[in-house]
Design a protein around this motif. Structure first.
Motif, PDB file in Angstrom:
ATOM      1  N   GLY A 143      66.570  45.020  51.546  1.00 39.62           N
ATOM      2  CA  GLY A 143      65.249  45.481  51.148  1.00 39.62           C
ATOM      3  C   GLY A 143      64.374  45.707  52.373  1.00 39.62           C
ATOM      4  O   GLY A 143      63.686  46.726  52.480  1.00 39.62           O
ATOM      5  N   GLN A 144      64.426  44.777  53.308  1.00 33.56           N
ATOM      6  CA  GLN A 144      63.680  44.939  54.555  1.00 33.56           C
ATOM      7  C   GLN A 144      64.155  46.171  55.309  1.00 33.56           C
ATOM      8  O   GLN A 144      63.357  46.955  55.827  1.00 33.56           O
ATOM      9  CB  GLN A 144      63.862  43.707  55.445  1.00 33.56           C
ATOM     10  CG  GLN A 144      63.173  42.451  54.947  1.00 33.56           C
ATOM     11  CD  GLN A 144      63.492  41.252  55.826  1.00 33.56           C
ATOM     12  OE1 GLN A 144      63.810  41.403  57.004  1.00 33.56           O
ATOM     13  NE2 GLN A 144      63.436  40.067  55.239  1.00 33.56           N
ATOM     14  N   VAL A 145      65.475  46.317  55.390  1.00 38.16           N
ATOM     15  CA  VAL A 145      66.049  47.456  56.105  1.00 38.16           C
ATOM     16  C   VAL A 145      65.541  48.774  55.515  1.00 38.16           C
ATOM     17  O   VAL A 145      65.069  49.658  56.234  1.00 38.16           O
ATOM     18  CB  VAL A 145      67.594  47.417  56.036  1.00 38.16           C
ATOM     19  CG1 VAL A 145      68.186  48.712  56.555  1.00 38.16           C
ATOM     20  CG2 VAL A 145      68.107  46.224  56.827  1.00 38.16           C
ATOM     21  N   ALA A 146      65.618  48.861  54.200  1.00 38.95           N
ATOM     22  CA  ALA A 146      65.169  50.087  53.532  1.00 38.95           C
ATOM     23  C   ALA A 146      63.681  50.287  53.751  1.00 38.95           C
ATOM     24  O   ALA A 146      63.232  51.411  54.035  1.00 38.95           O
ATOM     25  CB  ALA A 146      65.494  50.009  52.038  1.00 38.95           C
ATOM     26  N   GLY A 147      62.926  49.206  53.624  1.00 39.27           N
ATOM     27  CA  GLY A 147      61.482  49.297  53.803  1.00 39.27           C
ATOM     28  C   GLY A 147      61.099  49.863  55.158  1.00 39.27           C
ATOM     29  O   GLY A 147      60.251  50.757  55.248  1.00 39.27           O
ATOM     30  N   ARG A 148      61.719  49.354  56.184  1.00 43.69           N
ATOM     31  CA  ARG A 148      61.390  49.822  57.531  1.00 43.69           C
ATOM     32  C   ARG A 148      61.734  51.291  57.707  1.00 43.69           C
ATOM     33  O   ARG A 148      60.990  52.047  58.338  1.00 43.69           O
ATOM     34  CB  ARG A 148      62.136  48.996  58.573  1.00 43.69           C
ATOM     35  CG  ARG A 148      61.508  47.643  58.848  1.00 43.69           C
ATOM     36  CD  ARG A 148      62.212  46.949  59.995  1.00 43.69           C
ATOM     37  NE  ARG A 148      61.962  47.573  61.278  1.00 43.69           N
ATOM     38  CZ  ARG A 148      60.899  47.303  62.034  1.00 43.69           C
ATOM     39  NH1 ARG A 148      60.006  46.438  61.617  1.00 43.69           N
ATOM     40  NH2 ARG A 148      60.738  47.886  63.199  1.00 43.69           N
ATOM     41  N   ARG A 202      61.888  53.617  55.530  1.00 44.69           N
ATOM     42  CA  ARG A 202      61.091  54.553  54.720  1.00 44.69           C
ATOM     43  C   ARG A 202      59.815  54.954  55.442  1.00 44.69           C
ATOM     44  O   ARG A 202      59.273  56.024  55.200  1.00 44.69           O
ATOM     45  CB  ARG A 202      60.738  53.918  53.382  1.00 44.69           C
ATOM     46  CG  ARG A 202      61.851  54.039  52.365  1.00 44.69           C
ATOM     47  CD  ARG A 202      61.320  53.817  50.966  1.00 44.69           C
ATOM     48  NE  ARG A 202      62.414  53.618  50.022  1.00 44.69           N
ATOM     49  CZ  ARG A 202      63.176  54.588  49.558  1.00 44.69           C
ATOM     50  NH1 ARG A 202      62.980  55.817  49.970  1.00 44.69           N
ATOM     51  NH2 ARG A 202      64.140  54.331  48.705  1.00 44.69           N
ATOM     52  N   CYS A 203      59.335  54.085  56.324  1.00 44.05           N
ATOM     53  CA  CYS A 203      58.079  54.371  57.031  1.00 44.05           C
ATOM     54  C   CYS A 203      58.308  55.098  58.340  1.00 44.05           C
ATOM     55  O   CYS A 203      57.612  54.844  59.322  1.00 44.05           O
ATOM     56  CB  CYS A 203      57.323  53.083  57.296  1.00 44.05           C
ATOM     57  SG  CYS A 203      57.172  52.016  55.869  1.00 44.05           S
ATOM     58  N   GLY A 204      59.286  55.951  58.388  1.00 46.66           N
ATOM     59  CA  GLY A 204      59.539  56.785  59.570  1.00 46.66           C
ATOM     60  C   GLY A 204      59.392  56.127  60.925  1.00 46.66           C
ATOM     61  O   GLY A 204      58.958  56.757  61.881  1.00 46.66           O
ATOM     62  N   ARG A 205      59.741  54.845  61.066  1.00 42.37           N
ATOM     63  CA  ARG A 205      59.650  54.160  62.340  1.00 42.37           C
ATOM     64  C   ARG A 205      60.899  54.463  63.167  1.00 42.37           C
ATOM     65  O   ARG A 205      61.937  53.858  62.994  1.00 42.37           O
ATOM     66  CB  ARG A 205      59.556  52.656  62.150  1.00 42.37           C
ATOM     67  CG  ARG A 205      58.343  52.213  61.371  1.00 42.37           C
ATOM     68  CD  ARG A 205      58.004  50.761  61.696  1.00 42.37           C
ATOM     69  NE  ARG A 205      56.650  50.435  61.315  1.00 42.37           N
ATOM     70  CZ  ARG A 205      55.593  50.803  62.027  1.00 42.37           C
ATOM     71  NH1 ARG A 205      55.758  51.464  63.137  1.00 42.37           N
ATOM     72  NH2 ARG A 205      54.390  50.484  61.630  1.00 42.37           N
ATOM     73  N   THR A 206      60.759  55.376  64.115  1.00 42.13           N
ATOM     74  CA  THR A 206      61.906  55.700  64.951  1.00 42.13           C
ATOM     75  C   THR A 206      61.942  54.803  66.180  1.00 42.13           C
ATOM     76  O   THR A 206      62.949  54.215  66.510  1.00 42.13           O
ATOM     77  CB  THR A 206      61.873  57.167  65.405  1.00 42.13           C
ATOM     78  OG1 THR A 206      61.867  57.989  64.268  1.00 42.13           O
ATOM     79  CG2 THR A 206      63.080  57.489  66.259  1.00 42.13           C
ATOM     80  N   SER A 207      60.807  54.727  66.862  1.00 44.33           N
ATOM     81  CA  SER A 207      60.730  53.880  68.045  1.00 44.33           C
ATOM     82  C   SER A 207      60.322  52.481  67.619  1.00 44.33           C
ATOM     83  O   SER A 207      59.666  52.293  66.599  1.00 44.33           O
ATOM     84  CB  SER A 207      59.692  54.419  69.018  1.00 44.33           C
ATOM     85  OG  SER A 207      59.787  55.825  69.098  1.00 44.33           O
ATOM     86  N   GLY A 208      60.719  51.496  68.430  1.00 43.02           N
ATOM     87  CA  GLY A 208      60.387  50.123  68.092  1.00 43.02           C
ATOM     88  C   GLY A 208      58.887  49.935  67.999  1.00 43.02           C
ATOM     89  O   GLY A 208      58.113  50.630  68.641  1.00 43.02           O
ATOM     90  N   GLY A 209      58.466  49.011  67.207  1.00 40.66           N
ATOM     91  CA  GLY A 209      57.045  48.718  67.043  1.00 40.66           C
ATOM     92  C   GLY A 209      56.410  48.325  68.362  1.00 40.66           C
ATOM     93  O   GLY A 209      57.109  47.992  69.305  1.00 40.66           O
ATOM     94  N   PRO A 210      55.078  48.384  68.453  1.00 39.91           N
ATOM     95  CA  PRO A 210      54.349  48.129  69.681  1.00 39.91           C
ATOM     96  C   PRO A 210      54.403  46.666  70.127  1.00 39.91           C
ATOM     97  O   PRO A 210      54.546  46.389  71.301  1.00 39.91           O
ATOM     98  CB  PRO A 210      52.914  48.520  69.341  1.00 39.91           C
ATOM     99  CG  PRO A 210      52.821  48.371  67.855  1.00 39.91           C
ATOM    100  CD  PRO A 210      54.179  48.667  67.327  1.00 39.91           C
ATOM    101  N   SER A 211      54.299  45.750  69.175  1.00 43.57           N
ATOM    102  CA  SER A 211      54.190  44.345  69.541  1.00 43.57           C
ATOM    103  C   SER A 211      55.539  43.683  69.785  1.00 43.57           C
ATOM    104  O   SER A 211      55.605  42.579  70.291  1.00 43.57           O
ATOM    105  CB  SER A 211      53.453  43.569  68.448  1.00 43.57           C
ATOM    106  OG  SER A 211      54.149  43.719  67.223  1.00 43.57           O
ATOM    107  N   SER A 212      56.623  44.351  69.422  1.00 45.19           N
ATOM    108  CA  SER A 212      57.929  43.721  69.571  1.00 45.19           C
ATOM    109  C   SER A 212      58.853  44.594  70.412  1.00 45.19           C
ATOM    110  O   SER A 212      60.006  44.797  70.085  1.00 45.19           O
ATOM    111  CB  SER A 212      58.562  43.466  68.214  1.00 45.19           C
ATOM    112  OG  SER A 212      58.715  44.688  67.503  1.00 45.19           O
ATOM    113  N   GLY A 213      58.298  45.117  71.477  1.00 41.04           N
ATOM    114  CA  GLY A 213      59.070  46.031  72.307  1.00 41.04           C
ATOM    115  C   GLY A 213      60.263  45.382  72.993  1.00 41.04           C
ATOM    116  O   GLY A 213      61.395  45.559  72.583  1.00 41.04           O
ATOM    117  N   THR A 214      59.993  44.615  74.060  1.00 41.80           N
ATOM    118  CA  THR A 214      61.073  43.974  74.776  1.00 41.80           C
ATOM    119  C   THR A 214      61.156  42.520  74.351  1.00 41.80           C
ATOM    120  O   THR A 214      60.146  41.899  74.108  1.00 41.80           O
ATOM    121  CB  THR A 214      60.826  44.031  76.299  1.00 41.80           C
ATOM    122  OG1 THR A 214      60.354  45.321  76.630  1.00 41.80           O
ATOM    123  CG2 THR A 214      62.079  43.740  77.056  1.00 41.80           C
TER     124      THR A 214
END
Lengths: 165, 165
Positions: free
Chosen positions: A145-150, A152-164
């Motif tokens: 469910g988490q995988v699908a959720g992420r 669906r929101c067109g997140r291609t690049s990693g989020g800003p707060s969890s980069g490295t």
DNA sequence: ACACCGTGTTTCAAATTTGAACAACAGGAG
DNA sequence: CTCCTGTTGTTCAAATTTGAAACACGGTGT
């Protein structure tokens, strides 16, 4: 911003990925075959009927339907045409938006769906649900469910707060 | 031996099935796009190269390869032809069985694979692996491993000892 | 050697899928 | 009103997938 040495998958991760890939393809293949044999429908077509049957008024806009099925718009146009030819669905233009098109399930569509559903559910059980314990099922529902959720929101690049890291 | 009233999926099961379907399609779609954009390969073609690279001698029989990829034999024939045209793979007849055909990865195939792998692994992490906790990953590996295992052994009808609860 | 059945691959036609290009329209700024 | 930009669906050509049929051969019994 690129890593010279990519983070390869460890054994645990590789096992998960391999299992995901295999299970995915095998289940898909099995259901495709079952539906074709028992009801003369492709899995895509069956899912169209399910979504329409679930929707209020038994109708959905093309784009909305395509999103739910995770398919391309042109692919949906094709399948709706097929289903329309078979009399299981029909197109109706949208009152509030001239461009819009509703796909609506017909009585015959309901009939076919009611006929196909029991066998399909049984196949889903045999292939996936009944193979797992309720705990496993919970974990899979949550994780995927988490995988699908992420996704669906067109997140291609990693989020800003969890980069490295 | 048929149930008049099928065992429909309860909310828990329905959620798991929905999540599985969505995640499956979304991940597949994402990886397909990533590989095509970054390396000019379809996911199927990439998997062919991976399997051959993993195999001793960099070669596998067509049937064996088709089984591992969970694809039809004719579909594999097509893809191997494409890869052969691209110079990433070549066909070699089997010494012990004249009918047999080996697909073997070429040096250029290795090169393309080494070039494509980092980006692909990163995409797999972004889409699936890194979204989950190690525990979730373990559960999914185990659960879907069972699912895949059962489906590989052509079990269509329920087993004899676990028929009706 | 011969007839037979099963296996390994390919061929073939038909169905499906996809992305890009297109046509028609909605919504808002000037 | 008019121009621009973004949506909505469809069309189109090309790539892929599939199952059935065709082929070529292996292994066995006689």
């Amino acid at each position: 911003m690129d890593m010279r040495e990519p983070r390869w998958l460890d054994d645990q991760e590789k096992a998960a990925w391999l299992a995901f890939l295999s299970a995915t393809n095998l289940v898909s293949r099995r259901l495709e075959q079952q539906l074709k044999d028992d009801a003369g429908l492709s899995h895509t077509q069956y899912e169209v009927l399910v979504q329409l049957a679930d929707a209020p008024g038994g109708a959905l806009r093309m784009t909305e339907l395509a999103d739910r099925l995770v398919t391309s718009k042109s692919g949906l146009t094709y399948q709706i045409t097929q289903l329309e030819r078979a009399g299981l669905v029909f197109r109706r233009s949208c009152p509030s938006d001239v461009r819009g098109v509703f796909a609506e399930i017909t009585d015959q569509g309901w009939e076919v769906l009611r006929f196909a559903a029991p066998g399909h559910v049984e196949a889903v059980r045999e292939a996936l649900i009944d193979v797992l314990t309720p705990e496993q099922l919970t974990h899979i529902a949550e994780g995927l469910g988490q995988v699908a959720g992420r996704l669906r929101c067109g997140r291609t690049s990693g989020g800003p707060s969890s980069g490295t890291q």
